[in-house]
Enzyme design. Structure first.
Site, short mmCIF file in Angstrom:
data_model
loop_
_atom_site.label_atom_id
_atom_site.label_comp_id
_atom_site.label_asym_id
_atom_site.label_seq_id
_atom_site.Cartn_x
_atom_site.Cartn_y
_atom_site.Cartn_z
N GLY A 13 0.83 -1.27 -0.09
CA GLY A 13 0.07 -0.08 0.01
C GLY A 13 0.84 1.26 0.06
N GLY A 17 -1.04 4.79 5.22
CA GLY A 17 -0.67 3.75 5.96
C GLY A 17 0.76 3.45 5.62
CB SER A 40 1.33 1.10 -4.14
OG SER A 40 0.29 1.42 -4.46
CB CYS A 165 -15.78 6.41 5.32
SG CYS A 165 -14.61 7.66 4.73
N GLY A 317 -7.57 8.74 8.13
CA GLY A 317 -6.11 9.20 7.60
C GLY A 317 -5.17 9.41 8.99
CB CYS A 349 -11.45 15.13 11.56
SG CYS A 349 -12.80 14.70 12.31
CE LYS A 384 -11.13 18.86 4.95
NZ LYS A 384 -11.31 17.58 5.62
#
Ligand SMILES: Cc1cc2nc3c(=O)[nH]c(=O)nc-3n(C[C@H](O)[C@H](O)[C@H](O)COP(=O)(O)OP(=O)(O)OC[C@H]3O[C@@H](n4cnc5c(N)ncnc54)[C@H](O)[C@@H]3O)c2cc1C
Length: 403
Positions: A13, A17, A40, A165, A317, A349, A384
């Site tokens: 990946g 991560g 990946s 999510c 994340g 977040c 953000k």
């Protein structure tokens, strides 16, 4: 296992991560002691939290991504572009098309697959619904949104039963509300928000301080009709239907699906649970294979509580980065000795609301908690917007100037 004196660490990946684990392992282990290979199937790192902006046309995929090969090579890390087919944890081997890799340690950070088979009509490539769960889906949501603007009508936004999510569904509802007001078209578009959560702001974590009251107030203020404990059962070109027989007219439906582990992991014997997620201990080590670590969305976490309609535990994340750093620390401890890191992740977040944003923090994520914070303001919108290019820079260079 390899016979070389260097330990070979294979990372599956190249997203939050995988990249964080690679950079942290590079930092913690001297060069002569390790060989790090990141595999990946995607050639680029994509800053996924910006996908709602891609769907709204504020950013392009190009602007929120970069190719992995060069930055990894610059850090002395090997990049292998390819799809993993299967892991053989008993033999410490990873199978790719035409190639097998042996490993001393494995980090699995393969994220999710959208389980669109759970509800007929979840899309966009399996049905008429739209989604934000991957770059091609966000791109499709963008193209369809452009067509929708030409012939507006009712919109339904929300999540399917078992979704985890959930934050991006709220962001999308607020962003389209703002966008339609800017275009003076909001009066032509009734917006309905449907969620399996037992109350707004549950987020699969049992709520976050005053998020519930805040979101109820905002939806009411913005004329966004909402339904909680809603079990979406079918999406068609014209409607979103619920299991209790309710049906909402819709010209544009964006429904976030429940997630499952990717097939390569789900189909590897002994690795994952029936949904394809991988159970780990507090240090992100596999419960049966001590040289396998798992981080991010690929990890199996149980829901925080039983709810009338299932809602699953989110893996953001920000949480993924903490897991990756802890897993890297623990692999380094396995190799060189030293204490292990076993702290439960916390979540922080910022939710974009179009004209403003909300900042939320819960530590730890799972209640009861030591700390919960929530505040709203345009400063969070700017934070953000600035954080996205900063994070891309950080993932490109492996450097950081924030903690
Ligand atoms: C729309 C949206 C908005 C979000 N907003 C936020 C936010 O504001 N803040 C926040 O903290 N989190 C946010 N998240 C969550 C965050 O994006 C995820 O937590 C994060 O991407 C998880 O990282 P990961 O590395 O576990 O998996 P992923 O990001 O899913 O990456 C998986 C990686 O594995 C690779 N892979 C998969 N299968 C294979 C295979 N068979 N072989 C080889 N490689 C494979 C993929 O190519 C990819 O590189 C958001 C998510 C979405 C969808």
């Amino acid at each position: 296992m390899t016979s070389s004196p260097k330990k070979r660490i294979v990372i599956l990946g190249g997203s939050f991560g995988g990249l964080n684990a690679a950079y942290e392992l590079r930092r913690l282990l001297p060069k002569e002691t390790r060989e790090i290979i990141l595999v990946s199937k995607d050639e680029r790192f994509v800053y996924i939290p910006s996908l709602p902006w891609v769907a709204m046309g504020h950013q392009t995929l190009e602007q929120i991504s970069f190719p992995l090969a060069k930055p990894l090579a610059a850090q002395g890390l090997e990049f292998l572009h390819g799809e993993v087919l299967r892991v053989e944890p008993e033999a410490s081997k990873v199978h790719l098309e035409g190639r097998t890799l042996d490993y001393d340690y494995l980090v699995i950070a393969t994220g999710h697959r959208s389980a669109n088979e759970a509800v007929p009509g979840l899309g966009p490539f399996d049905g008429p619904g739209h989604s934000l769960m991957s770059p091609p889906e966000a791109q499709e949501a963008r193209e369809s949104w452009k067509r929708f603007i030409e012939a507006p009508g009712p919109v339904v936004v929300g999540c399917a039963p078992g979704a985890s999510c959930i934050g991006p569904a709220y962001e999308f509802a607020f962003e389209i509300d703002h966008e339609l007001k800017k275009r003076r078209m909001r009066h032509k578009v009734p917006i309905t928000f449907v969620t399996p959560e037992p109350f707004l702001g549950h987020f699969g974590v049992g709520g976050m301080g005053k998020a519930r009251q805040f979101l109820e107030g905002e939806f009411e203020h913005r004329d966004i009709r909402y339904l909680t404990s809603a079990a979406v059962s079918r999406i068609t070109e014209q409607s979103v239907e619920l299991a209790d027989g309710k049906s909402f007219e819709s010209r544009y439906a964006l429904i976030i699906p429940p997630l499952a582990g990717v097939r390569a992991v789900a189909q590897s014997p002994g690795l994952a649970n029936p949904k394809g997620f991988v159970p780990v201990d507090e240090g992100f080590r596999h419960k049966s294979f001590p040289n396998v670590y798992v981080v991010g969305v690929a990890v199996a976490y149980p829901p925080v509580e039983t709810t009338p309609v299932p809602v699953n535990f989110p893996k953001t994340g920000h949480m993924t980065e903490q897991m990756a750093k802890a897993a890297a620390h623990n692999i380094a401890a396995d190799i060189r000795g030293g204490g292990r890191l076993e702290r439960p992740p916390f979540v922080e977040c910022i939710m974009d609301m179009g004209d403003t944003a909300a900042h939320m923090l819960a530590d730890p994520v799972r209640p009861p908690r030591n700390r919960v914070e929530m505040s709203q303001g345009r400063r969070w919108l700017w934070a953000k917007r600035l954080f996205a290019p900063y994070y891309l820079w950080k993932m490109k260079t492996g450097r950081s100037w924030l903690a």
